[in-house]
Write a protein that holds these residues in place. Structure first.
Motif, mmCIF file in Angstrom:
data_model
loop_
_atom_site.group_PDB
_atom_site.id
_atom_site.type_symbol
_atom_site.label_atom_id
_atom_site.label_comp_id
_atom_site.label_asym_id
_atom_site.label_seq_id
_atom_site.Cartn_x
_atom_site.Cartn_y
_atom_site.Cartn_z
ATOM 1 N N LEU A 1 16.307 19.705 -5.111
ATOM 2 C CA LEU A 1 15.848 20.837 -6.030
ATOM 3 C C LEU A 1 14.557 21.196 -5.589
ATOM 4 O O LEU A 1 13.657 20.215 -5.275
ATOM 5 N N TYR A 2 14.144 22.388 -5.819
ATOM 6 C CA TYR A 2 12.951 23.033 -5.581
ATOM 7 C C TYR A 2 12.540 23.895 -6.603
ATOM 8 O O TYR A 2 13.389 24.664 -7.134
ATOM 9 N N CYS A 3 11.275 23.728 -7.192
ATOM 10 C CA CYS A 3 10.765 24.604 -8.113
ATOM 11 C C CYS A 3 9.252 24.518 -8.140
ATOM 12 O O CYS A 3 8.596 23.551 -8.024
ATOM 13 N N PRO A 4 8.610 25.926 -8.373
ATOM 14 C CA PRO A 4 7.328 25.861 -8.357
ATOM 15 C C PRO A 4 6.708 25.083 -9.402
ATOM 16 O O PRO A 4 7.368 25.233 -10.666
ATOM 17 N N THR A 5 5.511 24.536 -9.530
ATOM 18 C CA THR A 5 4.881 23.765 -10.659
ATOM 19 C C THR A 5 3.917 24.781 -11.602
ATOM 20 O O THR A 5 3.382 24.495 -12.477
ATOM 21 N N ARG B 1 15.839 9.947 -18.516
ATOM 22 C CA ARG B 1 14.728 10.044 -19.595
ATOM 23 C C ARG B 1 13.621 11.014 -19.341
ATOM 24 O O ARG B 1 13.308 11.752 -20.131
ATOM 25 N N VAL B 2 13.204 10.963 -18.140
ATOM 26 C CA VAL B 2 12.031 11.989 -17.749
ATOM 27 C C VAL B 2 12.751 13.488 -17.864
ATOM 28 O O VAL B 2 12.178 14.241 -18.356
ATOM 29 N N PHE B 3 13.981 13.464 -17.157
ATOM 30 C CA PHE B 3 14.531 14.791 -17.227
ATOM 31 C C PHE B 3 14.733 15.355 -18.607
ATOM 32 O O PHE B 3 14.553 16.766 -19.018
ATOM 33 N N GLN C 1 3.542 19.576 -15.789
ATOM 34 C CA GLN C 1 4.230 18.436 -15.894
ATOM 35 C C GLN C 1 5.465 18.525 -15.966
ATOM 36 O O GLN C 1 6.488 17.540 -15.832
ATOM 37 N N ILE C 2 6.271 19.196 -16.743
ATOM 38 C CA ILE C 2 7.537 19.715 -16.884
ATOM 39 C C ILE C 2 8.142 19.896 -15.525
ATOM 40 O O ILE C 2 9.258 19.168 -14.982
ATOM 41 N N ARG C 3 7.849 20.451 -14.844
ATOM 42 C CA ARG C 3 8.318 20.952 -13.462
ATOM 43 C C ARG C 3 8.223 19.718 -12.555
ATOM 44 O O ARG C 3 9.100 19.252 -11.840
ATOM 45 N N LEU D 1 11.155 17.479 -10.783
ATOM 46 C CA LEU D 1 11.307 17.437 -9.302
ATOM 47 C C LEU D 1 11.442 15.721 -9.087
ATOM 48 O O LEU D 1 12.379 15.359 -8.216
ATOM 49 N N TYR D 2 10.826 15.217 -9.906
ATOM 50 C CA TYR D 2 11.021 13.633 -9.693
ATOM 51 C C TYR D 2 12.354 13.096 -9.979
ATOM 52 O O TYR D 2 12.984 12.401 -9.457
ATOM 53 N N ALA D 3 12.868 13.471 -11.196
ATOM 54 C CA ALA D 3 13.951 13.121 -11.953
ATOM 55 C C ALA D 3 15.304 13.387 -11.006
ATOM 56 O O ALA D 3 16.111 12.639 -10.910
ATOM 57 N N ILE D 4 15.321 14.644 -10.502
ATOM 58 C CA ILE D 4 16.379 15.174 -9.727
ATOM 59 C C ILE D 4 16.284 14.710 -8.210
ATOM 60 O O ILE D 4 17.360 14.321 -7.771
#
Length: 254
Positions: free
Chosen positions: A71-75, A198-200, A242-244, A248-251
């Motif tokens: 997954l890629y998304c801007p923060t 959990r993070v997701f 932090q959501i983004r 990125l970490y969770a996925i």
């Protein structure tokens, strides 16, 4: 969470699970989705190929010698108020193939007023100048927890107890609570390891950036009236960040 972000996260998680297990992909569309279609760059004979659902798409990627998917998304975004509209997440599916070839898919969502569902078309693009090393995303739980605490306090001071409760619930999930709101809404949870899920789910619960009735609506005006406009802006930008990072970490990092 924005439904478009939820879908792309779920598709990537399902594809990563299938790739790791060397199995077929398992993706269950939400009730508001028609089967997603994927316009791919190449098929047999070098011609474009259209996959008519997630399973066809994943099998096609395997035929193209897929080695990883992310997954890629801007923060950060230029205007958070636009996140309540379709096609504004700026998220993409990045595909890695043998021979150091990379491509990415971007989704276009259109509402079918007759069926009362969304039609989603993902289009593949070549990544002709990819980075030499793909970034790694660390577990951001500590920073995420901190901003949830601070913005919960701000919501109390602004008089928005509903949002304060949302931020509290997100923090509870982040700290180990397993009452995941997306499951209660009837959504199929992404197939992630428990710690990543959990993070997701905390990120999903904390995503309050939408249109009318969202954190983008009345709270900034209340913050302006109370002289807390800068604090609202700083904490809102940090929350989205932090959501983004959490997504990125969770996925990606398992």
């Amino acid at each position: 969470m924005n439904g478009q972000m939820y879908q792309i996260c779920s598709i990537v998680a399902a594809a990563r699970r299938a790739l790791k297990n060397r199995s077929s992909i398992c993706y269950i569309p939400a009730d508001y989705e028609n089967p997603s279609q994927f316009l791919c760059l190449t098929g047999s004979g070098g011609l474009p190929y259209t996959a008519h659902d997630v399973s066809q798409w994943y099998e096609h990627l395997k035929e193209q010698h897929l080695t990883d998917i992310q997954l890629y998304c801007p923060t950060s975004v230029r205007d958070r108020s636009l996140l309540g509209f379709s096609n504004t997440t700026q998220a993409s599916i990045v595909c890695f193939f043998k021979g150091n070839r990379m491509t990415y898919f971007i989704a276009d969502w259109k509402f079918d007023s007759k069926e009362r569902k969304w039609n989603v078309l993902y289009t593949e693009h070549p990544w002709n100048d990819p980075p030499k090393a793909w970034p790694r995303f660390e577990n951001n739980t500590q920073a995420f927890r901190s901003v949830l605490h601070d913005i919960q306090d701000l919501a109390h001071r602004l008089g928005f107890e509903g949002f304060a409760n949302i931020f509290y619930q997100a923090g509870t999930i982040l700290d180990g609570g397993k009452e995941y709101p997306d499951k209660a809404y009837g959504l199929s949870l992404p197939p992630l390891p428990n710690d990543h899920l959990r993070v997701f789910e905390a990120a999903s619960r904390a995503d309050v950036f939408g249109a009318m009735g969202s954190w983008n609506d009345s709270p900034p005006w209340a913050a302006h009236e109370k002289g807390l406009e800068q604090e609202y802006e700083t904490l809102s930008a940090e929350l989205l960040k932090q959501i983004r990072f959490g997504l990125l970490y969770a996925i990606n990092e398992w």
